[in-house]
Design an enzyme around this catalytic site. Structure first.
Site, mmCIF file in Angstrom:
data_model
loop_
_atom_site.group_PDB
_atom_site.id
_atom_site.type_symbol
_atom_site.label_atom_id
_atom_site.label_comp_id
_atom_site.label_asym_id
_atom_site.label_seq_id
_atom_site.Cartn_x
_atom_site.Cartn_y
_atom_site.Cartn_z
ATOM 1 C CB THR A 25 44.460 46.876 37.637
ATOM 2 O OG1 THR A 25 43.979 45.830 38.483
ATOM 3 C CG2 THR A 25 45.794 47.375 38.175
ATOM 4 C CG HIS A 178 40.363 38.938 41.937
ATOM 5 N ND1 HIS A 178 40.076 37.996 40.964
ATOM 6 C CD2 HIS A 178 41.107 39.904 41.305
ATOM 7 C CE1 HIS A 178 40.618 38.372 39.819
ATOM 8 N NE2 HIS A 178 41.237 39.525 39.994
ATOM 9 C CG ASN A 181 41.382 37.381 35.904
ATOM 10 O OD1 ASN A 181 40.686 36.594 35.267
ATOM 11 N ND2 ASN A 181 41.149 38.682 35.925
ATOM 12 C CE1 TYR A 183 46.956 38.721 39.706
ATOM 13 C CE2 TYR A 183 44.650 38.877 39.073
ATOM 14 C CZ TYR A 183 45.967 39.267 38.911
ATOM 15 O OH TYR A 183 46.299 40.191 37.952
#
Length: 369
Positions: A25, A178, A181, A183
């Site tokens: 990111t 994804h 992490n 999320y």
């Protein structure tokens, strides 16, 4: 024995080498639209066997940080199309990481200033990034609301639509889901953030349901050979925690083995931190064995703190791909540097998030020194 620099097949993707640019990111997409500068950034790194883009929001609701790109608007898709075209012209392969942050967001980033969404109404003990007066500012995440079960089919459809947009319209070679992490999909998976009592909470099978539904929908739309997924069994990133991760993740990969995915991308240890967490032990060899034992044929990608020696040993030990994160920030020609044992540039951490070309596209390559 295979080399780090040998070509490899990952599902439907023939990769020139086994070195992967991990998703990073960088907060340089105002209004969630990829820019010409982003195209330059990715083209500079096109010698990687595979580029995985920075995490990219599948919807406005899925956005959790300022100035991150999206996949849900025409201008966003047009911006990504310029990026993929430039990377392909440079001989590279590129997939986009599909992102819904769930509770790791802020009211200011949500549609109409609403609450972020989550499996349960538990605020994440973490921070996100807003842009104030042109500079990144870290702020605590906002209190989320629990998603109604009736909303979940729409989330699945949004993931599927984003995958189709990515491949058909924007020209990506594939997508990475994804699922890591802390999320949204990881929030559903782990019992530290999922306290639901319906079909999406409680048992391992129920907590894995949304991740598997999303993956199946994407595979139905674009094929397993273009689909990868990222998992992080024990990272504490974004307040992620499960009380018994080994059986949970072994169940997940056994289910994923049926879908003929291009690859499984596993973060070993704490994302961007220690590879070993004494308080959170995990057997990654057993995880891979569970996947292969269930018939999984996708490439096995390892990630977290690898240098050349570690990466070469990982390939000798059976890893198919090795992802490098921060080294790619400061070394656009990382593949050449690893091949020739050249010294690595040191990244400027003050330019990681937000800004312009400084600390983004101005790192020198070997040929320019």
């Amino acid at each position: 024995m295979p080399s780090l620099f040998d070509s490899v097949q990952a599902g439907g993707l023939l990769l020139a080498n086994r070195i992967v640019m991990a998703p990073l990111t960088r907060n340089r997409a105002p209004d969630a639209i990829p820019t010409a500068l982003m195209a330059d950034y990715y083209v500079q790194r096109a010698t990687a066997g595979l580029i995985i883009t920075e995490a990219t929001a599948i919807s406005h609701q899925g956005q959790g940080y300022a100035d991150v790109p999206g996949l849900y608007g025409t201008e966003q898709l047009d911006g990504w199309k310029r990026v993929t075209g430039a990377v392909h012209d440079a001989g590279g392969k590129i997939v986009v990481q599909l992102w819904h942050v769930g509770r790791v967001s802020h009211n200011e980033l949500q549609p109409d200033g609403g609450k972020p969404v989550a499996p349960s109404a538990i605020t994440a003990k973490t921070k996100t990034v807003l842009i104030k007066d042109g500079a990144p500012v870290f702020v605590p995440t906002s209190e989320p609301r629990a998603l109604d079960a009736e909303e979940l089919p729409g989330i699945v459809h949004t993931y599927q639509a984003a995958a189709l947009n990515a491949v058909v319209t924007a020209g990506f070679d594939g997508v990475e889901i994804h699922g890591a992490n802390g999320y949204l999909l990881d929030q559903f998976l782990k019992n530290g953030s999922n306290q639901r009592t319906d079909d999406y909470g409680g048992s391992v099978e129920n907590r894995a349901r949304l991740m598997l539904e999303v993956t199946r929908a994407i595979v139905d739309a674009i094929g397993g050979g273009r689909t990868g997924i990222r998992l992080s069994p024990v990272t504490p990133a974004n307040d992620a925690f499960d009380s018994d991760p080994q059986p949970l993740f072994e169940y997940v990969v056994r289910q994923l083995a049926r879908l003929d995915l291009a690859y499984i991308h596993v973060i070993e240890g704490a994302t961007g931190g220690p590879r070993e967490l004494p308080e959170r032990p995990f057997d990654y060899a057993a995880l891979k064995a569970a996947y292969r034992g269930a018939g999984g044929k996708g490439a096995w990608m390892v990630n977290n703190g690898y240098d050349k020696a570690m990466a070469e040993q990982a390939v000798k030990d059976g890893a198919d791909l090795v992802a490098f994160g921060k080294p790619f920030i400061a070394n656009p020609d990382l593949v050449q540097r690893l091949r020739t044992d050249a010294p690595l540039n040191t990244p400027d951490q003050t330019t990681f998030y937000g800004g312009g070309a400084k600390g983004y596209t101005d790192y020198p390559a070997l040929s320019s020194k």
